[in-house]
Scaffold this motif. Sequence first.
Motif, PDB file in Angstrom:
ATOM      1  N   GLU A  66       0.846  -1.204   0.000  1.00 30.50           N
ATOM      2  CA  GLU A  66       0.000   0.000   0.000  1.00 30.50           C
ATOM      3  C   GLU A  66       0.877   1.248   0.000  1.00 30.50           C
ATOM      4  O   GLU A  66       0.600   2.212  -0.716  1.00 30.50           O
ATOM      5  CB  GLU A  66      -0.944  -0.002   1.204  1.00 30.50           C
ATOM      6  CG  GLU A  66      -1.828   1.216   1.287  1.00 30.50           C
ATOM      7  CD  GLU A  66      -2.706   1.458   0.063  1.00 30.50           C
ATOM      8  OE1 GLU A  66      -3.037   2.625  -0.190  1.00 30.50           O
ATOM      9  OE2 GLU A  66      -3.060   0.488  -0.641  1.00 30.50           O
ATOM     10  N   GLY A  67       1.939   1.236   0.795  1.00 28.18           N
ATOM     11  CA  GLY A  67       2.856   2.370   0.812  1.00 28.18           C
ATOM     12  C   GLY A  67       3.526   2.577  -0.533  1.00 28.18           C
ATOM     13  O   GLY A  67       3.673   3.706  -1.009  1.00 28.18           O
ATOM     14  N   GLU A  68       3.943   1.508  -1.163  1.00 27.27           N
ATOM     15  CA  GLU A  68       4.590   1.598  -2.471  1.00 27.27           C
ATOM     16  C   GLU A  68       3.595   2.056  -3.535  1.00 27.27           C
ATOM     17  O   GLU A  68       3.938   2.843  -4.424  1.00 27.27           O
ATOM     18  CB  GLU A  68       5.200   0.250  -2.864  1.00 27.27           C
ATOM     19  CG  GLU A  68       5.859   0.226  -4.222  1.00 27.27           C
ATOM     20  CD  GLU A  68       6.940   1.267  -4.446  1.00 27.27           C
ATOM     21  OE1 GLU A  68       7.264   1.529  -5.615  1.00 27.27           O
ATOM     22  OE2 GLU A  68       7.467   1.853  -3.473  1.00 27.27           O
ATOM     23  N   ARG A  69       2.357   1.595  -3.448  1.00 27.76           N
ATOM     24  CA  ARG A  69       1.328   2.035  -4.393  1.00 27.76           C
ATOM     25  C   ARG A  69       1.109   3.539  -4.262  1.00 27.76           C
ATOM     26  O   ARG A  69       1.071   4.262  -5.255  1.00 27.76           O
ATOM     27  CB  ARG A  69       0.011   1.296  -4.153  1.00 27.76           C
ATOM     28  CG  ARG A  69      -1.056   1.616  -5.212  1.00 27.76           C
ATOM     29  CD  ARG A  69      -2.467   1.398  -4.695  1.00 27.76           C
ATOM     30  NE  ARG A  69      -2.822   2.300  -3.642  1.00 27.76           N
ATOM     31  CZ  ARG A  69      -3.172   3.588  -3.798  1.00 27.76           C
ATOM     32  NH1 ARG A  69      -3.182   4.129  -4.987  1.00 27.76           N
ATOM     33  NH2 ARG A  69      -3.499   4.337  -2.773  1.00 27.76           N
ATOM     34  N   ALA A  70       1.010   4.023  -3.029  1.00 24.21           N
ATOM     35  CA  ALA A  70       0.797   5.453  -2.796  1.00 24.21           C
ATOM     36  C   ALA A  70       2.006   6.258  -3.296  1.00 24.21           C
ATOM     37  O   ALA A  70       1.841   7.308  -3.925  1.00 24.21           O
ATOM     38  CB  ALA A  70       0.561   5.712  -1.312  1.00 24.21           C
ATOM     39  N   ARG A  71       3.216   5.772  -3.030  1.00 24.06           N
ATOM     40  CA  ARG A  71       4.422   6.463  -3.480  1.00 24.06           C
ATOM     41  C   ARG A  71       4.474   6.534  -5.000  1.00 24.06           C
ATOM     42  O   ARG A  71       4.734   7.577  -5.587  1.00 24.06           O
ATOM     43  CB  ARG A  71       5.681   5.753  -2.963  1.00 24.06           C
ATOM     44  CG  ARG A  71       6.976   6.508  -3.278  1.00 24.06           C
ATOM     45  CD  ARG A  71       8.167   5.578  -3.391  1.00 24.06           C
ATOM     46  NE  ARG A  71       8.049   4.599  -4.451  1.00 24.06           N
ATOM     47  CZ  ARG A  71       8.243   4.849  -5.754  1.00 24.06           C
ATOM     48  NH1 ARG A  71       8.542   6.056  -6.168  1.00 24.06           N
ATOM     49  NH2 ARG A  71       8.121   3.882  -6.642  1.00 24.06           N
ATOM     50  N   ALA A  72       4.187   5.401  -5.653  1.00 24.24           N
ATOM     51  CA  ALA A  72       4.234   5.346  -7.114  1.00 24.24           C
ATOM     52  C   ALA A  72       3.154   6.236  -7.733  1.00 24.24           C
ATOM     53  O   ALA A  72       3.388   6.888  -8.761  1.00 24.24           O
ATOM     54  CB  ALA A  72       4.080   3.905  -7.598  1.00 24.24           C
ATOM     55  N   PHE A  73       1.993   6.297  -7.117  1.00 20.79           N
ATOM     56  CA  PHE A  73       0.908   7.147  -7.622  1.00 20.79           C
ATOM     57  C   PHE A  73       1.319   8.613  -7.555  1.00 20.79           C
ATOM     58  O   PHE A  73       1.156   9.362  -8.531  1.00 20.79           O
ATOM     59  CB  PHE A  73      -0.370   6.901  -6.817  1.00 20.79           C
ATOM     60  CG  PHE A  73      -1.548   7.665  -7.332  1.00 20.79           C
ATOM     61  CD1 PHE A  73      -2.262   7.213  -8.428  1.00 20.79           C
ATOM     62  CD2 PHE A  73      -1.947   8.851  -6.719  1.00 20.79           C
ATOM     63  CE1 PHE A  73      -3.351   7.923  -8.913  1.00 20.79           C
ATOM     64  CE2 PHE A  73      -3.035   9.558  -7.198  1.00 20.79           C
ATOM     65  CZ  PHE A  73      -3.734   9.108  -8.300  1.00 20.79           C
ATOM     66  N   THR A  74       1.880   9.021  -6.424  1.00 19.53           N
ATOM     67  CA  THR A  74       2.342  10.403  -6.267  1.00 19.53           C
ATOM     68  C   THR A  74       3.441  10.708  -7.277  1.00 19.53           C
ATOM     69  O   THR A  74       3.435  11.761  -7.920  1.00 19.53           O
ATOM     70  CB  THR A  74       2.848  10.639  -4.828  1.00 19.53           C
ATOM     71  OG1 THR A  74       1.765  10.416  -3.924  1.00 19.53           O
ATOM     72  CG2 THR A  74       3.385  12.034  -4.644  1.00 19.53           C
ATOM     73  N   GLU A  75       4.370   9.779  -7.416  1.00 18.81           N
ATOM     74  CA  GLU A  75       5.455   9.973  -8.373  1.00 18.81           C
ATOM     75  C   GLU A  75       4.911  10.096  -9.794  1.00 18.81           C
ATOM     76  O   GLU A  75       5.367  10.957 -10.563  1.00 18.81           O
ATOM     77  CB  GLU A  75       6.437   8.810  -8.298  1.00 18.81           C
ATOM     78  CG  GLU A  75       7.566   8.913  -9.301  1.00 18.81           C
ATOM     79  CD  GLU A  75       8.489   7.729  -9.204  1.00 18.81           C
ATOM     80  OE1 GLU A  75       9.492   7.847  -8.482  1.00 18.81           O
ATOM     81  OE2 GLU A  75       8.192   6.699  -9.839  1.00 18.81           O
ATOM     82  N   ALA A  76       3.948   9.285 -10.153  1.00 17.84           N
ATOM     83  CA  ALA A  76       3.370   9.340 -11.499  1.00 17.84           C
ATOM     84  C   ALA A  76       2.702  10.691 -11.747  1.00 17.84           C
ATOM     85  O   ALA A  76       2.814  11.249 -12.853  1.00 17.84           O
ATOM     86  CB  ALA A  76       2.372   8.202 -11.697  1.00 17.84           C
ATOM     87  N   GLN A  77       2.034  11.228 -10.732  1.00 16.18           N
ATOM     88  CA  GLN A  77       1.430  12.554 -10.878  1.00 16.18           C
ATOM     89  C   GLN A  77       2.512  13.615 -11.094  1.00 16.18           C
ATOM     90  O   GLN A  77       2.369  14.484 -11.960  1.00 16.18           O
ATOM     91  CB  GLN A  77       0.607  12.903  -9.643  1.00 16.18           C
ATOM     92  CG  GLN A  77      -0.685  12.132  -9.527  1.00 16.18           C
ATOM     93  CD  GLN A  77      -1.435  12.486  -8.258  1.00 16.18           C
ATOM     94  OE1 GLN A  77      -0.840  12.611  -7.188  1.00 16.18           O
ATOM     95  NE2 GLN A  77      -2.733  12.659  -8.372  1.00 16.18           N
ATOM     96  N   GLU A  78       3.590  13.547 -10.312  1.00  7.96           N
ATOM     97  CA  GLU A  78       4.681  14.506 -10.439  1.00  7.96           C
ATOM     98  C   GLU A  78       5.338  14.408 -11.807  1.00  7.96           C
ATOM     99  O   GLU A  78       5.624  15.427 -12.449  1.00  7.96           O
ATOM    100  CB  GLU A  78       5.716  14.277  -9.337  1.00  7.96           C
ATOM    101  CG  GLU A  78       5.220  14.614  -7.950  1.00  7.96           C
ATOM    102  CD  GLU A  78       6.151  14.134  -6.848  1.00  7.96           C
ATOM    103  OE1 GLU A  78       7.164  13.448  -7.153  1.00  7.96           O
ATOM    104  OE2 GLU A  78       5.869  14.433  -5.670  1.00  7.96           O
ATOM    105  N   VAL A  79       5.582  13.188 -12.267  1.00  3.36           N
ATOM    106  CA  VAL A  79       6.219  12.990 -13.571  1.00  3.36           C
ATOM    107  C   VAL A  79       5.309  13.503 -14.683  1.00  3.36           C
ATOM    108  O   VAL A  79       5.774  14.126 -15.647  1.00  3.36           O
ATOM    109  CB  VAL A  79       6.595  11.507 -13.785  1.00  3.36           C
ATOM    110  CG1 VAL A  79       7.010  11.241 -15.224  1.00  3.36           C
ATOM    111  CG2 VAL A  79       7.712  11.109 -12.835  1.00  3.36           C
ATOM    112  N   SER A  80       4.019  13.287 -14.543  1.00  6.50           N
ATOM    113  CA  SER A  80       3.079  13.778 -15.544  1.00  6.50           C
ATOM    114  C   SER A  80       3.124  15.304 -15.615  1.00  6.50           C
ATOM    115  O   SER A  80       3.129  15.885 -16.714  1.00  6.50           O
ATOM    116  CB  SER A  80       1.663  13.307 -15.199  1.00  6.50           C
ATOM    117  OG  SER A  80       0.739  13.808 -16.133  1.00  6.50           O
ATOM    118  N   GLN A  81       3.179  15.959 -14.462  1.00  8.28           N
ATOM    119  CA  GLN A  81       3.268  17.424 -14.434  1.00  8.28           C
ATOM    120  C   GLN A  81       4.601  17.890 -15.032  1.00  8.28           C
ATOM    121  O   GLN A  81       4.637  18.860 -15.796  1.00  8.28           O
ATOM    122  CB  GLN A  81       3.110  17.934 -13.006  1.00  8.28           C
ATOM    123  CG  GLN A  81       1.714  17.747 -12.463  1.00  8.28           C
ATOM    124  CD  GLN A  81       1.624  18.007 -10.970  1.00  8.28           C
ATOM    125  OE1 GLN A  81       2.621  18.280 -10.305  1.00  8.28           O
ATOM    126  NE2 GLN A  81       0.411  17.925 -10.431  1.00  8.28           N
TER     127      GLN A  81
END
Length: 92
Positions: A66-81
């Motif tokens: 769950e922690g890794e999923r949340a981290r990856a989701f945040t990272e994906a949003q940042e990379v998209s921006q």
Amino acid sequence: MRITIVRGFTVLLIAVCSQAGAETCLAPARPFVPSDPAAAKEYEDLIRLDFENYIDEVQDYFRCMEGERARAFTEAQEVSQENGRFVQEMAE
């Protein structure tokens, strides 16, 4: 040509940096239960302890995932921006 090199470098940099923050979640091994009932009875205490340990470890595993999923989701949003800003800068 220069833009292609810069894009390639940017993609490589993002890939390397993102791997540094990723956590590896390892699933616990399933408890072993002998197929021979006599052996199971002989090692009953150890087998029970293995099951208890497994339950504790699998809960840790779920928290890790769950922690890794949340981290990856945040990272994906940042990379998209970042990608959006990069595309805009390259278009100027």
